[in-house]
Scaffold this motif. Structure first.
Motif: not given
Ligand SMILES: [Zn+2]
Ligand SMILES: [Zn+2]
Length: 225
Positions: A169, A171, A201, A203
């Motif tokens: 989360q 990033l 991923l 996210e």
């Protein structure tokens, strides 16, 4: 609003800006019907909608046993207090963000940014190491400390039949002195995440990204962008 959906077998997206409330970061759910884990909780007022999404998948929210808190920001952590009161799961977070989560550093949860009130929660399991391994049945899940966006940011990842799935989360950051952000640490963390070579991923604000080349491009975009 979009409906909750399965990412791979036994891994779901149950909350987010399109699924529960505009302020919510993505909320992920994994496990089997008897033992469910959540990754983050949304911003707070949307918690009933998140739990309703769990039910719509045919799963019982009362079987949420653990919540892995990726970091203290309210769009990820605001629902924890109500979740604790209603279901009492084990709340897991890294030492670096525990003070903020427990209400001792109000500016660090970024509540004013969203115009919301943060309700503190007690963290049951405080992570101290750079890596810790948990098991969800036979499934190994690694929690990895990735400081930078906040001091206690973590990711969770595991190797599934469909490939390596990384719950990462925020990033992208952003970085802000009020949150204790650290650009040097953030760059080091992003390089470590690149090295994981994740295939998928999940996210916080950009949805689910795959395959591996797209994940690599996504992370590199922040590192070298
Ligand atoms: Zn954040
Ligand atoms: Zn966020």
């Amino acid at each position: 609003m979009v409906e909750a959906f399965e990412i791979i077998s036994g891994v779901y997206c149950v909350g987010g800006s399109q699924l529960s409330a505009p302020e919510d970061a993505s909320v992920y759910l994994l496990g089997d019907p008897d033992e469910l884990w959540l990754i983050d909780s949304g911003c707070g007022p949307s918690l009933p909608a998140v739990l309703q999404n769990v039910e719509r998948l045919g799963l019982d929210p009362q079987n949420i046993r653990k919540v892995i808190v990726t970091h203290c920001h309210i769009d990820h952590s605001g629902g924890l207090a109500e979740l604790k009161a209603r279901i009492n799961p084990e709340i897991i977070a890294h030492r670096g963000d525990v003070g903020a989560l427990e209400g001792r550093a109000p500016q660090k949860v970024a509540a004013e940014f969203y115009g919301l009130t943060y309700h503190p929660v007690q963290v049951d399991t405080v992570l101290e190491q750079s890596q810790e391994i948990l098991y969800l049945g036979p499934q190994k899940i690694t929690l990895q400390h990735v400081p930078g966006h906040t001091p206690g940011s973590i990711v969770a990842w595991g190797d599934f039949p469909q490939g390596r799935l990384l719950f990462g989360q925020d990033l992208h950051g952003p970085l802000h002195p009020n949150w204790g952000s650290d650009e040097k640490a953030w760059r080091t963390s992003l390089r470590q995440l690149l090295a994981l070579e994740a295939d998928i991923l999940a996210e916080g604000h950009f949805g689910v990204i795959s395959p591996a080349e797209e994940v690599e491009r996504f992370i590199q975009g922040f590192l070298f962008g």
